[in-house]
Write a protein that holds these residues in place. Sequence first.
Motif, PDB file in Angstrom:
ATOM      1  N   ASN A 386       0.724  -1.250   0.104  1.00 40.95           N
ATOM      2  CA  ASN A 386      -0.151   0.081  -0.013  1.00 40.95           C
ATOM      3  C   ASN A 386       0.767   1.287   0.157  1.00 40.95           C
ATOM      4  O   ASN A 386       0.747   2.076  -0.868  1.00 40.95           O
ATOM      5  CB  ASN A 386      -0.910   0.229   1.227  1.00 40.95           C
ATOM      6  CG  ASN A 386      -1.888  -0.972   1.402  1.00 40.95           C
ATOM      7  OD1 ASN A 386      -2.104  -1.779   2.260  1.00 40.95           O
ATOM      8  ND2 ASN A 386      -2.549  -1.391   0.231  1.00 40.95           N
ATOM      9  N   ILE A 387       1.784   1.410   0.904  1.00 41.37           N
ATOM     10  CA  ILE A 387       2.722   2.642   0.883  1.00 41.37           C
ATOM     11  C   ILE A 387       3.544   2.729  -0.107  1.00 41.37           C
ATOM     12  O   ILE A 387       3.826   3.841  -0.549  1.00 41.37           O
ATOM     13  CB  ILE A 387       3.340   2.539   2.332  1.00 41.37           C
ATOM     14  CG1 ILE A 387       2.420   2.730   3.333  1.00 41.37           C
ATOM     15  CG2 ILE A 387       4.535   3.424   2.407  1.00 41.37           C
ATOM     16  CD1 ILE A 387       3.149   2.562   4.767  1.00 41.37           C
ATOM     17  N   SER A 388       4.210   1.717  -0.748  1.00 39.75           N
ATOM     18  CA  SER A 388       5.011   1.814  -2.069  1.00 39.75           C
ATOM     19  C   SER A 388       4.204   2.101  -3.199  1.00 39.75           C
ATOM     20  O   SER A 388       4.725   3.030  -4.181  1.00 39.75           O
ATOM     21  CB  SER A 388       5.881   0.487  -2.401  1.00 39.75           C
ATOM     22  OG  SER A 388       5.015  -0.467  -2.562  1.00 39.75           O
ATOM     23  N   ALA A 389       2.883   1.835  -3.267  1.00 35.52           N
ATOM     24  CA  ALA A 389       1.794   2.257  -4.207  1.00 35.52           C
ATOM     25  C   ALA A 389       1.795   3.700  -4.038  1.00 35.52           C
ATOM     26  O   ALA A 389       1.641   4.614  -5.038  1.00 35.52           O
ATOM     27  CB  ALA A 389       0.683   1.523  -4.556  1.00 35.52           C
ATOM     28  N   PHE A 390       1.475   4.171  -2.795  1.00 36.39           N
ATOM     29  CA  PHE A 390       1.120   5.389  -2.565  1.00 36.39           C
ATOM     30  C   PHE A 390       1.980   6.510  -2.568  1.00 36.39           C
ATOM     31  O   PHE A 390       1.771   7.408  -3.235  1.00 36.39           O
ATOM     32  CB  PHE A 390       0.685   5.427  -0.972  1.00 36.39           C
ATOM     33  CG  PHE A 390       0.494   6.985  -0.419  1.00 36.39           C
ATOM     34  CD1 PHE A 390      -0.663   7.447  -0.655  1.00 36.39           C
ATOM     35  CD2 PHE A 390       1.716   7.544   0.080  1.00 36.39           C
ATOM     36  CE1 PHE A 390      -0.908   8.901  -0.104  1.00 36.39           C
ATOM     37  CE2 PHE A 390       1.362   8.909   0.668  1.00 36.39           C
ATOM     38  CZ  PHE A 390       0.221   9.708   0.475  1.00 36.39           C
ATOM     39  N   ASN A 391       3.503   6.117  -2.401  1.00 29.22           N
ATOM     40  CA  ASN A 391       4.413   7.157  -2.549  1.00 29.22           C
ATOM     41  C   ASN A 391       4.812   7.482  -4.079  1.00 29.22           C
ATOM     42  O   ASN A 391       5.248   8.423  -4.527  1.00 29.22           O
ATOM     43  CB  ASN A 391       5.533   6.758  -1.774  1.00 29.22           C
ATOM     44  CG  ASN A 391       6.473   5.420  -2.210  1.00 29.22           C
ATOM     45  OD1 ASN A 391       6.520   5.147  -3.595  1.00 29.22           O
ATOM     46  ND2 ASN A 391       7.091   4.717  -1.360  1.00 29.22           N
ATOM     47  N   THR A 392       4.479   6.350  -5.026  1.00 32.31           N
ATOM     48  CA  THR A 392       4.728   6.761  -6.257  1.00 32.31           C
ATOM     49  C   THR A 392       3.737   7.571  -6.961  1.00 32.31           C
ATOM     50  O   THR A 392       3.854   8.395  -7.583  1.00 32.31           O
ATOM     51  CB  THR A 392       4.712   5.252  -7.421  1.00 32.31           C
ATOM     52  OG1 THR A 392       5.538   4.115  -6.622  1.00 32.31           O
ATOM     53  CG2 THR A 392       4.832   5.275  -8.516  1.00 32.31           C
ATOM     54  N   VAL A 393       2.270   7.351  -6.522  1.00 33.60           N
ATOM     55  CA  VAL A 393       1.257   8.244  -7.047  1.00 33.60           C
ATOM     56  C   VAL A 393       1.361   9.375  -6.520  1.00 33.60           C
ATOM     57  O   VAL A 393       1.090  10.358  -7.261  1.00 33.60           O
ATOM     58  CB  VAL A 393      -0.087   7.431  -6.818  1.00 33.60           C
ATOM     59  CG1 VAL A 393      -1.042   8.516  -6.981  1.00 33.60           C
ATOM     60  CG2 VAL A 393      -0.386   6.203  -7.637  1.00 33.60           C
ATOM     61  N   LEU A 418       9.952  11.053   1.616  1.00 37.49           N
ATOM     62  CA  LEU A 418       9.081  11.887   2.743  1.00 37.49           C
ATOM     63  C   LEU A 418       7.722  11.247   2.662  1.00 37.49           C
ATOM     64  O   LEU A 418       7.001  11.233   3.788  1.00 37.49           O
ATOM     65  CB  LEU A 418       9.432  13.281   2.276  1.00 37.49           C
ATOM     66  CG  LEU A 418      10.576  14.007   2.569  1.00 37.49           C
ATOM     67  CD1 LEU A 418      10.589  15.416   2.197  1.00 37.49           C
ATOM     68  CD2 LEU A 418      11.007  13.884   4.123  1.00 37.49           C
ATOM     69  N   ALA A 419       7.172  11.178   1.417  1.00 38.60           N
ATOM     70  CA  ALA A 419       5.862  10.468   1.407  1.00 38.60           C
ATOM     71  C   ALA A 419       5.676   9.217   1.935  1.00 38.60           C
ATOM     72  O   ALA A 419       4.415   8.984   2.728  1.00 38.60           O
ATOM     73  CB  ALA A 419       5.457  10.223  -0.154  1.00 38.60           C
ATOM     74  N   THR A 420       6.669   8.321   2.100  1.00 38.76           N
ATOM     75  CA  THR A 420       6.675   7.140   2.749  1.00 38.76           C
ATOM     76  C   THR A 420       6.491   7.184   4.334  1.00 38.76           C
ATOM     77  O   THR A 420       5.841   6.484   4.805  1.00 38.76           O
ATOM     78  CB  THR A 420       8.066   6.391   2.354  1.00 38.76           C
ATOM     79  OG1 THR A 420       7.825   6.323   1.109  1.00 38.76           O
ATOM     80  CG2 THR A 420       7.949   4.846   2.975  1.00 38.76           C
ATOM     81  N   VAL A 421       7.306   8.118   4.884  1.00 36.49           N
ATOM     82  CA  VAL A 421       7.310   8.635   6.270  1.00 36.49           C
ATOM     83  C   VAL A 421       5.771   9.202   6.449  1.00 36.49           C
ATOM     84  O   VAL A 421       5.271   8.618   7.613  1.00 36.49           O
ATOM     85  CB  VAL A 421       8.413   9.517   6.666  1.00 36.49           C
ATOM     86  CG1 VAL A 421       8.356  10.031   8.085  1.00 36.49           C
ATOM     87  CG2 VAL A 421       9.837   9.185   6.320  1.00 36.49           C
ATOM     88  N   ALA A 422       5.412  10.040   5.805  1.00 31.42           N
ATOM     89  CA  ALA A 422       4.110  10.663   6.105  1.00 31.42           C
ATOM     90  C   ALA A 422       2.868   9.629   5.936  1.00 31.42           C
ATOM     91  O   ALA A 422       2.029   9.625   6.801  1.00 31.42           O
ATOM     92  CB  ALA A 422       3.910  11.750   5.164  1.00 31.42           C
ATOM     93  N   ALA A 423       2.965   8.740   4.967  1.00 31.11           N
ATOM     94  CA  ALA A 423       2.020   7.675   4.874  1.00 31.11           C
ATOM     95  C   ALA A 423       1.820   6.797   6.109  1.00 31.11           C
ATOM     96  O   ALA A 423       0.912   6.378   6.470  1.00 31.11           O
ATOM     97  CB  ALA A 423       2.141   6.975   3.451  1.00 31.11           C
ATOM     98  N   THR A 424       3.154   6.401   6.365  1.00 28.94           N
ATOM     99  CA  THR A 424       3.224   5.431   7.578  1.00 28.94           C
ATOM    100  C   THR A 424       2.537   6.080   8.702  1.00 28.94           C
ATOM    101  O   THR A 424       1.778   5.465   9.761  1.00 28.94           O
ATOM    102  CB  THR A 424       4.627   5.253   7.658  1.00 28.94           C
ATOM    103  OG1 THR A 424       5.217   4.587   6.533  1.00 28.94           O
ATOM    104  CG2 THR A 424       4.874   3.968   8.869  1.00 28.94           C
ATOM    105  N   ILE A 425       3.027   7.347   9.098  1.00 32.87           N
ATOM    106  CA  ILE A 425       2.337   7.924  10.120  1.00 32.87           C
ATOM    107  C   ILE A 425       0.789   8.206  10.178  1.00 32.87           C
ATOM    108  O   ILE A 425       0.123   8.197  11.114  1.00 32.87           O
ATOM    109  CB  ILE A 425       2.984   9.455  10.324  1.00 32.87           C
ATOM    110  CG1 ILE A 425       4.514   9.338  10.792  1.00 32.87           C
ATOM    111  CG2 ILE A 425       2.225  10.312  11.486  1.00 32.87           C
ATOM    112  CD1 ILE A 425       5.358  10.537  10.497  1.00 32.87           C
TER     113      ILE A 425
END
Length: 586
Positions: A386-393, A418-425
């Motif tokens: 989920n997060i690796s797809a989110f950070n790409t989009v 940075l998007a990866t960190v934000a998505a995890t939080i």
Amino acid sequence: MSHLALAVPAATPLIDATWLDYLLVVIYFGFVLGIGFLARRSVSDSIDFFLSGRSLPAWVTGLAFISANLGAVEIMGMSANGAEIGLPTVHYFWVGAIPAMLFLGVVMMPFYYGSKVRSVPEFMFRRFGTGAHLVNAISFAVAQLLIAGVNLYLLGSIVHALLGWPLWVALIVAAAIVLSYITLGGLSAAIYNEVLQFFVIVASLLPLTLIGLHRVGGYGGLKDKIAAFADSAPAAAKVAPAGQQLESWPGQALSGFSSGTLSVIGIVFGLGFVLSFGYWTTNFVEVQRAMASKSISAARKTPIIGAFPKMFVPFLVILPGMVSAVLVKEMVDLKGGGHPAGGASGEGVKYNDALLLLMRDILPNGLLGLAIAGLLAAFMAGMAANISAFNTVFSYDLWQRYIRKDHSDDYYLRIGRLATVAATIIAIFTATIASSFSNVMDYLQTLFGFFNAPLFATFILGMFWKRMTATAGWVGLSSGTISAVIVAFLSEDAFGSASLGVLPLSGQGASFVAASTAFVVDIVVSVLVTMVTEPKPASELKGLVYSETPKEDLVDPDEASQPWYQRTMPLAGIALVMVLILNFAF
């Protein structure tokens, strides 16, 4: 954050693990982080980080394709369904996955891979322009944050059950581990970990299934116990009749329809066509794995290779759920209408606890540690996907296109991290939503109805009808999504206390109807809007519309020289025959 009970002290661990079990879990985490560090060496630019440099073989991406999906939905959601309704749960695999996966490989992957887009929303941009692209990119990003929260909630609940930590502490620790390896190695780290996780998951769930069946006297003994329980259960518990729990068709226990005919129509059209094709053919979480492969042939074979293990996953997740419902004291009490205390959440046993409680009761130490590692692997694979797809989009489709254009590649690589960190939080907070559902499968199917069903309608119409216009793309997509949300709110319990209960639909039957409504509304609105708006010239539709794309652009010329068992169409044919046999057998 009320569901997470922030002030709750450390609880008594649900599972009585020993040093041997902990050692196995620690060794597994060592491998996971090691893969992240190794994958970091291959990340030199954004394509390496987001799409693995398009360099991976089909067997790797095929196993990652399945492992990325083998998260909370498959493991806890499907075992919860197995405990609650029994064998009809197989429809999520044999009707609701395999046909759509084969369609993705045979028909749609050549368009995705051949157009060299970096994401599914980017394909929407090329076909329909800014409006549809923005709707798709935002809705996809929101969906990934919500679904990552489901995986994180279940991941945290395992740590909570294992160590007795408060759930909020478990959530933060689990999130930190996933974050570390994706931030280090990007998609390559996620994919290679998913391949490792696939084997760990199978090795952990197979003993659980075999020992569980042995304890209840084999499959025949399981059927007898389910039948006896269904006959003796109080009417208030609303336990499905034994025949409905032990036969996959017509599946009324799954659909919620009293009519067998309506149930079959709902499962075949709502689940098998709209929800399934909507999920598998347009969901960038899955498509991203195929896009990371090294050729158009490998990209087409990725979902087809994944279909073979996928069709046997029900025996590893649904059967243990069914065993748990007749063997585990708390699950028997819950299914009989009781409210047993405890559970992974500490707020009472739920169907989501079926697998954990079965592990506690029947697995010896050592195997218990392996099973815990397998569950952790599954939820990390799902959340990482989920997060690796989110950070790409987020990086390509939202930040680069609408906020900061024409920056250096290093800049977008930093934004991705940075998007990866934000998505995890954010996922830590969306986990609170998932914690309020007794069966996470109901919640997830509702989300898929909102986001995937209308997207599939727009995709399929736009791919096979060159007249469809850009305006129709975003208006149809928005209308379909809004109609699904309205149906869900009007049904009995799709949103718990927020639902209005006007429509006599509940659980997954509600999500089937919402998804079907979204599909039909999207198609109708798209056709009507197309009739009064201007289409793109045919010259701009090559590689985006079937009729305007030369056949040679859709196949790998080298595939014809390969042996039959390495070619796309024969593999797809074998998978289709096998899944038809399974449908008739059960």
